[in-house]
Design an enzyme around this catalytic site. Structure first.
Site, PDB file in Angstrom:
ATOM      1  N   HIS A  76      81.366  -9.464  63.481  1.00  0.00           N
ATOM      2  CA  HIS A  76      82.825  -9.619  63.626  1.00  0.00           C
ATOM      3  C   HIS A  76      83.227 -11.056  63.299  1.00  0.00           C
ATOM      4  O   HIS A  76      84.148 -11.302  62.530  1.00  0.00           O
ATOM      5  CB  HIS A  76      83.221  -9.259  65.054  1.00  0.00           C
ATOM      6  CG  HIS A  76      84.647  -9.569  65.363  1.00  0.00           C
ATOM      7  ND1 HIS A  76      85.692  -8.831  64.872  1.00  0.00           N
ATOM      8  CD2 HIS A  76      85.203 -10.565  66.099  1.00  0.00           C
ATOM      9  CE1 HIS A  76      86.831  -9.353  65.292  1.00  0.00           C
ATOM     10  NE2 HIS A  76      86.561 -10.402  66.031  1.00  0.00           N
ATOM     11  N   ARG A 135      82.429  -3.673  57.134  1.00  0.00           N
ATOM     12  CA  ARG A 135      82.038  -5.081  57.003  1.00  0.00           C
ATOM     13  C   ARG A 135      80.575  -5.164  57.403  1.00  0.00           C
ATOM     14  O   ARG A 135      80.197  -4.750  58.493  1.00  0.00           O
ATOM     15  CB  ARG A 135      82.978  -5.941  57.854  1.00  0.00           C
ATOM     16  CG  ARG A 135      82.371  -6.690  58.982  1.00  0.00           C
ATOM     17  CD  ARG A 135      83.370  -7.518  59.776  1.00  0.00           C
ATOM     18  NE  ARG A 135      83.912  -6.805  60.928  1.00  0.00           N
ATOM     19  CZ  ARG A 135      83.188  -6.366  61.946  1.00  0.00           C
ATOM     20  NH1 ARG A 135      81.903  -6.524  61.978  1.00  0.00           N
ATOM     21  NH2 ARG A 135      83.764  -5.746  62.948  1.00  0.00           N
ATOM     22  N   TYR A 162      75.780  -3.560  69.579  1.00  0.00           N
ATOM     23  CA  TYR A 162      76.594  -2.356  69.750  1.00  0.00           C
ATOM     24  C   TYR A 162      76.531  -1.370  68.589  1.00  0.00           C
ATOM     25  O   TYR A 162      77.170  -0.329  68.614  1.00  0.00           O
ATOM     26  CB  TYR A 162      78.056  -2.738  70.017  1.00  0.00           C
ATOM     27  CG  TYR A 162      78.632  -3.731  69.024  1.00  0.00           C
ATOM     28  CD1 TYR A 162      79.095  -3.315  67.790  1.00  0.00           C
ATOM     29  CD2 TYR A 162      78.724  -5.085  69.341  1.00  0.00           C
ATOM     30  CE1 TYR A 162      79.619  -4.227  66.890  1.00  0.00           C
ATOM     31  CE2 TYR A 162      79.242  -5.997  68.447  1.00  0.00           C
ATOM     32  CZ  TYR A 162      79.691  -5.560  67.221  1.00  0.00           C
ATOM     33  OH  TYR A 162      80.204  -6.463  66.333  1.00  0.00           O
TER      34      TYR A 162
HETATM   35  C1  LIG Z   1      96.302  -9.533  71.024  1.00  0.00           C
HETATM   36  C2  LIG Z   1      94.851  -9.788  70.788  1.00  0.00           C
HETATM   37  N1  LIG Z   1      93.947  -9.225  71.598  1.00  0.00           N
HETATM   38  C3  LIG Z   1      92.635  -9.477  71.424  1.00  0.00           C
HETATM   39  C4  LIG Z   1      92.211 -10.289  70.423  1.00  0.00           C
HETATM   40  C5  LIG Z   1      90.724 -10.593  70.268  1.00  0.00           C
HETATM   41  N2  LIG Z   1      90.220  -9.958  69.065  1.00  0.00           N
HETATM   42  C6  LIG Z   1      90.155 -10.620  67.900  1.00  0.00           C
HETATM   43  S1  LIG Z   1      89.706  -9.667  66.656  1.00  0.00           S
HETATM   44  C7  LIG Z   1      89.544  -8.316  67.641  1.00  0.00           C
HETATM   45  C8  LIG Z   1      89.154  -6.997  67.030  1.00  0.00           C
HETATM   46  C9  LIG Z   1      90.077  -6.607  65.932  1.00  0.00           C
HETATM   47  O1  LIG Z   1      89.640  -5.443  65.311  1.00  0.00           O
HETATM   48  P1  LIG Z   1      90.367  -4.837  64.045  1.00  0.00           P
HETATM   49  O2  LIG Z   1      91.839  -4.820  64.254  1.00  0.00           O
HETATM   50  O3  LIG Z   1      89.718  -3.548  63.761  1.00  0.00           O
HETATM   51  O4  LIG Z   1      90.079  -5.866  62.873  1.00  0.00           O
HETATM   52  P2  LIG Z   1      88.686  -6.381  62.297  1.00  0.00           P
HETATM   53  O5  LIG Z   1      88.355  -7.659  63.018  1.00  0.00           O
HETATM   54  O6  LIG Z   1      87.675  -5.320  62.479  1.00  0.00           O
HETATM   55  O7  LIG Z   1      88.937  -6.671  60.863  1.00  0.00           O
HETATM   56  C10 LIG Z   1      89.849  -8.646  68.957  1.00  0.00           C
HETATM   57  C11 LIG Z   1      89.784  -7.727  70.093  1.00  0.00           C
HETATM   58  C12 LIG Z   1      93.192 -10.864  69.592  1.00  0.00           C
HETATM   59  N3  LIG Z   1      92.881 -11.664  68.576  1.00  0.00           N
HETATM   60  N4  LIG Z   1      94.500 -10.597  69.794  1.00  0.00           N
END
Ligand SMILES: Cc1ncc(C[n+]2csc(CCOP(=O)(O)OP(=O)(O)O)c2C)c(N)n1
Lengths: 354, 327
Positions: free
Chosen positions: A252, A248, A261
Site C-alpha cells: 500500500h 497493485r 493480509y
Molecule cells: C478519510 C481517510 N481515512 C483513512 C485514511 C487512511 N488510508 C489511506 S489510504 C487508505 C486505503 C485506501 O484504499 P483505496 O481507496 O482502495 O485506494 P488505494 O490506496 O488502494 O489505491 C486508508 C484507509 C485516509 N487517508 N483518509
C-alpha cells in the site's frame, strides 16, 4: 454494466477491431509513457529505501489505468488525483521533479505547471470527488467544454463523499468522470469486505449515471472507455463512473507489509500474467511497431530523464523554516508574521542565548 | 508483576484485558483486524477474539463512529480506532452532533459509552495530514472527555478507565512516543483516573504544563535549565485535557507564581489559551510574570521537511522559561 470490457488480451491479441480508433503512433506513445512511469515508480521505491524520499505510495501494476485515462484528457481538463496517481498526473503534465519533491516532504511540491489544472494529491479518502464535481459544474455553468476527472480507489467507494459526489453529479448532469482503480485492496481490506456490491460500476445505476467496468490492465480499453466518457461529457452527456479492475503488485505504501493480509507471491504472480506493460509490448512487437533496439533506446532515455529530474529535485532550494508561514492566507495576518519573526529569532540566536 | 512495555504495547494490553474482562467490549476500525492496525496497536487481537469483536470495517469514518454510537446505545462498548487523527473529519459530525450530545438530549436516558482512539501529532515524518494535533476541536465539545497519555504506564491505566467510562472518550495517542521508550507496566488491570493531572517533577520557580509527546520536550528543557541556571521547574503532565484538573493547575501556580504551557497544536485558540484563562480566573494575584505558551504555529502542519521547525523545540521552551523567570 457489470461486464468487463477488454480490447487487448494478456497475450497481446486484439479482442475487437480498433482500426481507425487508435493510431499506431498513439499506441507507441502509450507504451513509452507506461515504461517511463513504471521506471519512475521503481526508482522511487529505491530512493525511499535509501532514505532520500519519505514514505511513498507505489502504483506498479496500475500503469494502464492511470496512463490510459490521463491520455484521454485534453490540456485544459481538470484532474483531481489521489496520493497514488502520480502516473496520471505526470501524463497530464505534472513534472517528475515536483512528484519527487512531494515525497521528499517539500512544501512547494504541489504547485503544478501554470497552464495545467492538476490539484494536489488528495490524502483524505474520497473527498476530492466532490471538488471534481464542483469544478465540472462550473465548466457547465460557464459553457466551457472541459471535463473534470477524479481518481479514487475501491476503498473510497465506502465513504459518504463518494455517494454525495455521485448524487450531485447525477442531479446536476455535470461533465465529471469518477475513475476508480479497483486494485482489490484498501490497505488490508479486500473489496469483498469493503462492499457487498459485486462491482463498483453497478453503483452508477443508483444515481442514474453512465457506468462502465473495464479491464484496468488493458490500456486500449481504458483509453477508449475514458475517451468515450469524456466526449459525451463535453457535449452535455453527463457524468460517468468508470471502474478499472487492476492490481497493485507492491505494498500500500513503503510503510506497509502486504504479506500480513494477502498471499502476496501467488497474487502478484497471477497478476503479472495480465501485466499492462508486457501486454502492450507483445502486441506492438507482433505488429512490427516495436523491437529490442527501440526498447533499449527508450530505456536509456527514460533513465536519463528520471536521473536528471532527480538531480533537479535534490538540488531544489531546501525549504526554509520561513516558508511554512507563507500562503496560509493571501495576505499574512499579524499573528502569523509575528510567529515567523519569533521563529527566525530563535534560529538566529542558535536557539538559546537568552 | 510488571515488565517493560512501550506505549503501543501498553495500549494493546489494555484492550486485550478489557476484551477478556467484558464481553460487551469490541474494537472497530480500518485495518485493525488481519493487519493489526497500521501501527500494530491491535496486533494479535483478531486471532484471540475473532472477527466479530475485532472488526475490520469498510473505509468510512462516519460509518464507523455512527454505528459505534448505535452499538453503544444498545449495550456494547465499542472502542473505535481512527487511523490518524485528521481522518476523523469525515466522522466529525457523528462525534460532535451525536456521541457528545446523546446523554444531554435524552436527559440521561441514553448514553454512548465508547472510546475513540487515534494516533496524533507530528515528529514521525509522515505524509500530509498524518501529523495533526487538533485536540481543541474535541476539548471544545461538551459531552466528550479528551485524554492524552504521555507514558506507557498512563496509557494502559487511562485506556482502561476510558473503556469503563460511561461517557464518550477521545483518546489521543502521541505517535512520536508510541515506541520511543519503554517503562515498567504492571501486568494486572489498573486504572489511572480520567480528570487527574500528574506532577512529574516538583519545582519552585515555574510551573510547566504539557501533555503527550511534548512532555518529554518540557522535561528536557527543565533539566537543562536547572543545570545551567539553577532554576527549578515544576513539570505537570495534564493527562486529561477535558475536563482539566483545575486544582492541580491552580495549586501549582500558587506555589511557583509562574506558568508556561507547551503544546504542539496551533497557538490560536489552542488549549494553552484556556489554561491561561483558568489561571487568570483563579490565581491572578499569585503571578509574578505573564504566562507564556510555546506552541506549534498558526500554519497547517507543514510537509515533513519542515515539521521539526513547526514543533516546539527544547530551545524554544528554554527561551520561554528564561523570559518568564527573568520578566
Ligand atoms: C478519510 C481517510 N481515512 C483513512 C485514511 C487512511 N488510508 C489511506 S489510504 C487508505 C486505503 C485506501 O484504499 P483505496 O481507496 O482502495 O485506494 P488505494 O490506496 O488502494 O489505491 C486508508 C484507509 C485516509 N487517508 N483518509
Amino acid at each position: 454494466m457489470t461486464k468487463l470490457y477488454q480490447v487487448l488480451t494478456p497475450e497481446g491479441e486484439l479482442a475487437e477491431d480498433i482500426s481507425g480508433r487508435i493510431t499506431p503512433d498513439l499506441m507507441i506513445d502509450m507504451y513509452k509513457k507506461m515504461v517511463l512511469v513504471r521506471t519512475f515508480d521503481r526508482k522511487c521505491i529505491i530512493l525511499q529505501r535509501q532514505g532520500r524520499l519519505g514514505t511513498y505510495a507505489p502504483f506498479e501494476g496500475q500503469e494502464a489505468a492511470q496512463v490510459g485515462s490521463a491520455m484521454a484528457l485534453r490540456a485544459g481538463d481538470w484532474m483531481f488525483p489521489t496520493y497514488r496517481d502520480h502516473a496520471a498526473a505526470i501524463v497530464h503534465g505534472h513534472s517528475l521533479v515536483r512528484v519527487f519533491l512531494y515525497w521528499m516532504g517539500h512544501s512547494d511540491a504541489s504547485v503544478c505547471p501554470e497552464d495545467k489544472r492538476i490539484l494536489p494529491q488528495c490524502v483524505p479518502i474520497a473527498t476530492q470527488m466532490l471538488h471534481a464535481m464542483g469544478a465540472a459544474w462550473a465548466s457547465k455553468l460557464k459553457g466551457e467544454q472541459t471535463v473534470s476527472i477524479a481518481y479514487l480507489g475501491d476503498g473510497a467507494t465506502s465513504e459518504g463523499d463518494f455517494h454525495e459526489a455521485l448524487n450531485f453529479a447525477g442531479v446536476f448532469r455535470a461533465p465529471v468522470l469518477f475513475f476508480c482503480q479497483n486494485n482489490g485492496y484498501a490497505i488490508s481490506v479486500p473489496f469483498s469486505r469493503q462492499s457487498a456490491s459485486r462491482t463498483i460500476a453497478q453503483r452508477a445505476a443508483a444515481y442514474d449515471i453512465h457506468g462502465v467496468r473495464v479491464d484496468g490492465n488493458d490500456v486500449f480499453a481504458v483509453w477508449l472507455t475514458v475517451q468515450d466518457a469524456v466526449q459525451r461529457a463535453r457535449v452535455g452527456g453527463g457524468p460517468a463512473l468508470i471502474e478499472a479492475v487492476t492490481f497493485r503488485y507492491g505494498a500500500h505504501t513503503t510503510a506497509d507489509d502486504p504479506k500480513k493480509y494477502r498471499d502476496q507471491e501467488v497474487l502478484a504472480q497471477e497478476w503479472r500474467r495480465r501485466d499492462p506493460v508486457d501486454r502492450l509490448r507483445r502486441f506492438l512487437e507482433k505488429q512490427g511497431l516495436w523491437n529490442d533496439e527501440q526498447e533499449a533506446a527508450w530505456q536509456r532515455q527514460v533513465g536519463e530523464t528520471i536521473e536528471s529530474a532527480l538531480a533537479e529535485a535534490e538540488a531544489f532550494p531546501k525549504p526554509q523554516p520561513a516558508d511554512m508561514f507563507a500562503h496560509v492566507y493571501a495576505e499574512m495576518p499579524w499573528h502569523i508574521r509575528e510567529q515567523q519573526q519569533e521563529l527566525q529569532r530563535v534560529l538566529n540566536e542558535g536557539g538559546m542565548q537568552a | 508483576m510488571s515488565r517493560k512495555l512501550t506505549m503501543l504495547q501498553a495500549i494493546r494490553e489494555a484492550m486485550d484485558q478489557k476484551l477478556t474482562d467484558d464481553p460487551r467490549v469490541m474494537l472497530l476500525g480500518e485495518d485493525i483486524g488481519v493487519n493489526g492496525g497500521v501501527f500494530r496497536a491491535t496486533e494479535g487481537l483478531i486471532e484471540k477474539y475473532g472477527a466479530e469483536r475485532v472488526v475490520d470495517t469498510p473505509l468510512a469514518e462516519s460509518g464507523i463512529v455512527g454505528t459505534a454510537i448505535g452499538l453503544a446505545l444498545n449495550g456494547m462498548i465499542p472502542v473505535v480506532e481512527i487511523q490518524f487523527l485528521a481522518f476523523i473529519y469525515p466522522g466529525f459530525e457523528q462525534v460532535v452532533s451525536h456521541a457528545a450530545r446523546m446523554r444531554y438530549r435524552t436527559r440521561g436516558q441514553f448514553s454512548v459509552p465508547m472510546v475513540i482512539r487515534t494516533p496524533y501529532g507530528a515528529g514521525i515524518r509522515g505524509p500530509e495530514l498524518h501529523s495533526e494535533s487538533v485536540e481543541t476541536f474535541f476539548a471544545h465539545t461538551p459531552g466528550l472527555k479528551v485524554v492524552v497519555p504521555a507514558t506507557p504506564y498512563d496509557a494502559k491505566g487511562l485506556l482502561i478507565s476510558a473503556i469503563e467510562d460511561p461517557d464518550p472518550v477521545v483518546f489521543l495517542e502521541p505517535t512520536k512516543i508510541y515506541r520511543a521508550f519503554s517503562e515498567e507496566v504492571p501486568e494486572e488491570m489498573y486504572r489511572v483516573p480520567i480528570g487527574k493531572a500528574r506532577v512529574v517533577q516538583e519545582g519552585s520557580d515555574l510551573s510547566i504544563f504539557a501533555w503527550g509527546a511534548m512532555l518529554r520536550v518540557a522535561m528536557k528543557a527543565a533539566a537543562d535549565i536547572e543545570r545551567e541556571k539553577g532554576w527549578s521547574c515544576e513539570v505537570i503532565d495534564l493527562r486529561t485535557l477535558y475536563p482539566l484538573d483545575r486544582d492541580c493547575i491552580i495549586g501549582s501556580v500558587k506555589k511557583t507564581g509562574r506558568a508556561l504551557i507547551v503544546h504542539e497544536a496551533h497557538k490560536t485558540a489552542g488549549m494553552a489559551a484556556e489554561i491561561i484563562a483558568l489561571i487568570n480566573d483563579e490565581a491572578l494575584l499569585y503571578l509574578k510574570a505573564p504566562i507564556r505558551r510555546i506552541t506549534g504555529f498558526d500554519v497547517p502542519v507543514p510537509q515533513f521537511s519542515l515539521e521539526d521547525d513547526y514543533l516546539p523545540t527544547e530551545a524554544r521552551v528554554k527561551l520561554g522559561i528564561t523570559e518568564t523567570i527573568l520578566f
